[in-house]
Scaffold this motif. Structure first.
Motif, mmCIF file in Angstrom:
data_model
loop_
_atom_site.group_PDB
_atom_site.id
_atom_site.type_symbol
_atom_site.label_atom_id
_atom_site.label_comp_id
_atom_site.label_asym_id
_atom_site.label_seq_id
_atom_site.Cartn_x
_atom_site.Cartn_y
_atom_site.Cartn_z
ATOM 1 N N GLY A 1 0.746 -1.216 -0.059
ATOM 2 C CA GLY A 1 -0.052 -0.068 -0.033
ATOM 3 C C GLY A 1 0.950 1.335 0.053
ATOM 4 N N VAL A 2 0.389 2.390 0.341
ATOM 5 C CA VAL A 2 1.016 3.599 0.533
ATOM 6 C C VAL A 2 0.723 4.333 1.844
ATOM 7 C CG1 VAL A 2 1.001 4.045 -1.999
ATOM 8 C CG2 VAL A 2 -0.703 4.991 -0.489
ATOM 9 N N VAL B 1 3.500 13.949 -6.279
ATOM 10 C CA VAL B 1 3.595 12.532 -6.967
ATOM 11 C C VAL B 1 2.776 11.285 -6.005
ATOM 12 C CG1 VAL B 1 5.372 10.862 -7.313
ATOM 13 C CG2 VAL B 1 5.846 13.060 -7.651
ATOM 14 N N PHE B 2 2.195 10.596 -6.781
ATOM 15 C CA PHE B 2 1.313 9.668 -6.090
ATOM 16 C C PHE B 2 1.860 8.371 -6.749
ATOM 17 C CE2 PHE B 2 -1.329 13.340 -6.205
ATOM 18 C CZ PHE B 2 -1.777 13.401 -4.927
ATOM 19 N N PHE B 3 1.692 7.241 -5.705
ATOM 20 C CA PHE B 3 2.152 6.139 -6.314
ATOM 21 C C PHE B 3 0.874 4.948 -5.990
ATOM 22 C CE2 PHE B 3 5.862 7.887 -4.886
ATOM 23 C CZ PHE B 3 7.043 7.511 -5.689
ATOM 24 N N GLY B 4 0.862 4.062 -7.051
ATOM 25 C CA GLY B 4 -0.214 3.116 -7.066
ATOM 26 C C GLY B 4 -0.355 1.970 -7.956
ATOM 27 N N THR B 5 -1.113 1.267 -8.274
ATOM 28 C CA THR B 5 -1.304 0.561 -9.447
ATOM 29 C C THR B 5 -2.743 0.542 -9.946
ATOM 30 O OG1 THR B 5 -1.964 -2.062 -9.774
ATOM 31 C CG2 THR B 5 -1.447 -1.439 -7.554
ATOM 32 N N ALA B 6 -2.676 1.069 -11.227
ATOM 33 C CA ALA B 6 -4.109 1.026 -11.846
ATOM 34 C C ALA B 6 -4.717 -0.028 -12.114
ATOM 35 C CB ALA B 6 -3.899 1.861 -13.243
ATOM 36 N N LEU B 7 -4.033 -0.899 -12.372
ATOM 37 C CA LEU B 7 -4.442 -2.489 -12.622
ATOM 38 C C LEU B 7 -5.093 -3.031 -11.352
ATOM 39 C CD1 LEU B 7 -4.832 -4.447 -15.057
ATOM 40 C CD2 LEU B 7 -2.607 -5.807 -14.058
ATOM 41 N N ASN C 1 -6.246 -1.183 -9.079
ATOM 42 C CA ASN C 1 -7.109 0.142 -8.683
ATOM 43 C C ASN C 1 -6.872 0.294 -7.391
ATOM 44 O OD1 ASN C 1 -9.187 1.833 -9.001
ATOM 45 N ND2 ASN C 1 -10.699 0.359 -8.163
ATOM 46 N N PHE C 2 -5.338 0.733 -7.126
ATOM 47 C CA PHE C 2 -5.102 1.342 -5.843
ATOM 48 C C PHE C 2 -4.286 2.534 -6.069
ATOM 49 C CE2 PHE C 2 -2.339 1.814 -2.404
ATOM 50 C CZ PHE C 2 -3.260 1.368 -1.119
#
Ligand SMILES: Nc1nc2c(ncn2[C@@H]2O[C@H](COP(=O)(O)OP(=O)(O)OP(=O)(O)O)[C@@H](O)[C@H]2O)c(=O)[nH]1
Length: 527
Positions: free
Chosen positions: A179-180, A252-258, A260-261
């Motif tokens: 997570g973040v 700047v944001f971090f995540g995974t589009a796939l 959905n996070f």
């Protein structure tokens, strides 16, 4: 605040810029999911959802694995109304992308965190720089093994010359992605895999020193996160609204589009900080969004968007005033007032009729051949929005029919496709040839595929001896006639019947320009 001001204030119009495959389409799907437009994300390209793709042409797009359309989507998010303009990622479609960037007030830059800053992103950032467009950054694909986040931010700072302010910070990556940590909210938001198609119930741990964090992600990762954050907060910039607004600093944001996070964190930031519809320059004056009188400009034209409606749509960005159904607009270039009763909006890519629309919104006008890219519409004022870029074709091919009886249909198809601005069609005065000019070579494949899908014309393209084209005019009618006579072997009409000189070589062009000093040779057709 008046109703008009309220409507303007809540709008956020942005585009996504990225290198192909960084995840633009996937992010668009998730953004729409948050906009409650589709129940289950995964239908933007009809991918894996059992939905039919929108046209044969899009089949080709899928085969190639690239997006060639620019779609426009409007959806509510929190108190905001978001207009998202998707842009094609492939290099050969860049004119379209560049023009779309003139119609937005901010951009979302998506970076594949396993790869870092890539070529196309670099180029697109240069374009956004021309207008100091505010940029929000999303580092994508955290569910994979990514590069060191600190190094990624360094790369953005040095290569793209923009300061980075991390808003979230990743906790692990790849299989270990947990997570973040949201630096502003001071909470850890934990990731659960396998929820890519739904909005997840969030597992949140308040505060960095909370022992719950150690329980949930393990003491090792929790310790690492604490150390990293101390370092990051000491070494990086804090978010600054002023610097963001002038395009000098990016959150700047971090995540995974796939998975959905993180897309929602990004949207929260974008809607909170990105500007409402900004003023736009015209040749007469700057136009602000809160002006009462309507104005807008066309930045894109697309033929046959929907096979059920065989029509051409001109995409207009509203810059001031309000569109209401049935209103009269001044089509400034052709000096005519036109009543517009059937403009369309682009809710989730489905077209529906718009009763009213405000600055920042994009509406689609049905084009029957009178609208060109760059056209200005007003409520009477004679002015023209500036800064919508033109691109001279650099590559040329002759288009040939396999079935000679379809000549008329071929011409119609080419003229209509050329209205979109990505290709130009030239009809040499002395022959029946049809020559197409484009900025990138992939366009020729698209033209042939679309001729077949949308106009039922089976054509192919072949090499032709043309190096460059110039639009010509001359104030002296007699001299122009003489030029027409003597240079006719190299003269052609474009899709709008404008006279052009098509030169076999640059040397030939230069000699011709010397020989006819009274004739002006323009690199682009004036939009
Ligand atoms: N592992 C992983 N894959 C992702 C993620 N986001 C997107 N992808 C994949 O990356 C590939 C490219 O994603 P797209 O969303 O089509 O990328 P795009 O930028 O729209 O590409 P163009 O259509 O070429 O502009 C697809 O196979 C996606 O499934 C992510 O967060 N994690």
């Amino acid at each position: 605040m008046s109703t008009h001001q309220q409507e303007v204030a809540k709008r956020r119009t942005f585009a996504i810029i990225s290198h192909p495959d960084a995840g633009k389409t996937t992010i668009t799907e998730k953004v729409m999911l948050y906009g409650n437009l589709i129940q289950k994300a995964g239908t933007v390209k009809g991918r894996g959802s059992g939905q039919h793709a929108k046209s044969d042409w899009m089949e080709m797009e899928k085969e190639r694995g690239i997006s060639v359309t620019t779609s426009v989507m409007q959806f509510p998010y929190g108190d905001s109304l978001v207009n998202l303009l998707d842009t094609p990622g492939h290099e050969d479609f860049s004119e379209d992308t560049y023009r779309t960037l003139t119609a937005v007030d901010s951009c979302l830059m998506v970076i594949d965190a396993a790869k870092g800053v890539e070529d196309r992103t670099r180029k697109l950032m240069e374009v956004t720089r021309l207008r100091d467009t505010p940029i929000v950054t999303f580092m994508n694909k955290l569910d994979r093994d990514i590069r060191d986040p600190m190094e990624l931010m360094d790369e953005v700072e040095t290569e793209l010359n923009i300061m980075c302010a991390p808003i979230t910070w990743p906790i692990g990556c790849g299989k270990e992605f947990k997570g973040v940590y949201h630096i502003h909210r001071q909470e850890a938001i934990l990731y659960q895999s396998g929820h890519g198609h739904t909005i997840q119930d969030l597992d949140i741990v308040k505060g960095l020193d909370n022992p719950e964090l150690d329980e949930k992600i393990g003491s090792e990762l929790a310790e690492l996160l604490r150390e990293e954050l101390e370092l990051v907060l000491g070494a990086s910039n804090e978010f600054d609204q002023e610097l963001f607004s002038t395009g000098e600093l990016t959150p700047v944001f971090f995540g995974t589009a796939l998975g959905n996070f993180g897309v929602d964190h990004m949207l929260d930031g974008l809607t909170a900080w990105a500007p409402a519809p900004q003023p736009r320059a015209t040749d007469a004056r700057d136009v602000t969004a809160d002006e009462e009188k309507f104005s807008g400009f066309v930045f894109k034209i697309q033929a046959n968007m929907d096979p059920k409606h065989r029509d051409r749509i001109a995409f207009m960005r509203i810059c001031s005033g309000k569109y209401s159904k049935g209103m009269k607009m001044r089509h400034v270039r052709i000096k005519k007032d036109v009543a517009i009763s059937d403009a369309v909006t682009f809710m989730a890519g489905d077209r529906s009729h718009a009763d009213e629309a405000y600055p920042g919104d994009i509406i689609g006008l049905h084009n029957h051949g009178t609208i060109q890219i760059g056209d200005t519409f007003t409520q009477g004022e004679e002015m023209k929005f500036t800064g919508i870029p033109n691109f001279a074709p650099e590559m040329f091919r002759r288009i040939r029919l396999r079935d000679p009886l379809k000549q008329k249909q071929l011409l119609k198809g080419l003229v209509q496709l050329s209205e979109e601005g990505a290709v130009q069609v030239f009809r040499p005065i002395d022959s029946n040839d049809l020559i197409v000019g484009a900025v990138g070579v992939l366009q020729f494949d698209v033209v042939v595929a679309r001729l077949k899908a949308e106009y039922k014309v089976d054509a192919l393209y072949e090499a032709v001896n043309v190096a460059t084209a110039r639009w010509v005019d001359c104030e002296d009618g007699k001299k122009l006639d003489e030029f027409r006579r003597k240079a006719s072997a190299n003269l052609a009409l474009d899709g709008g019947d404008n006279l052009t000189y098509i030169a076999p070589t640059m040397v030939n062009l230069n000699l011709t320009m010397e020989r006819y000093p009274d004739v002006t040779f323009h690199k682009t057709r004036e939009h």
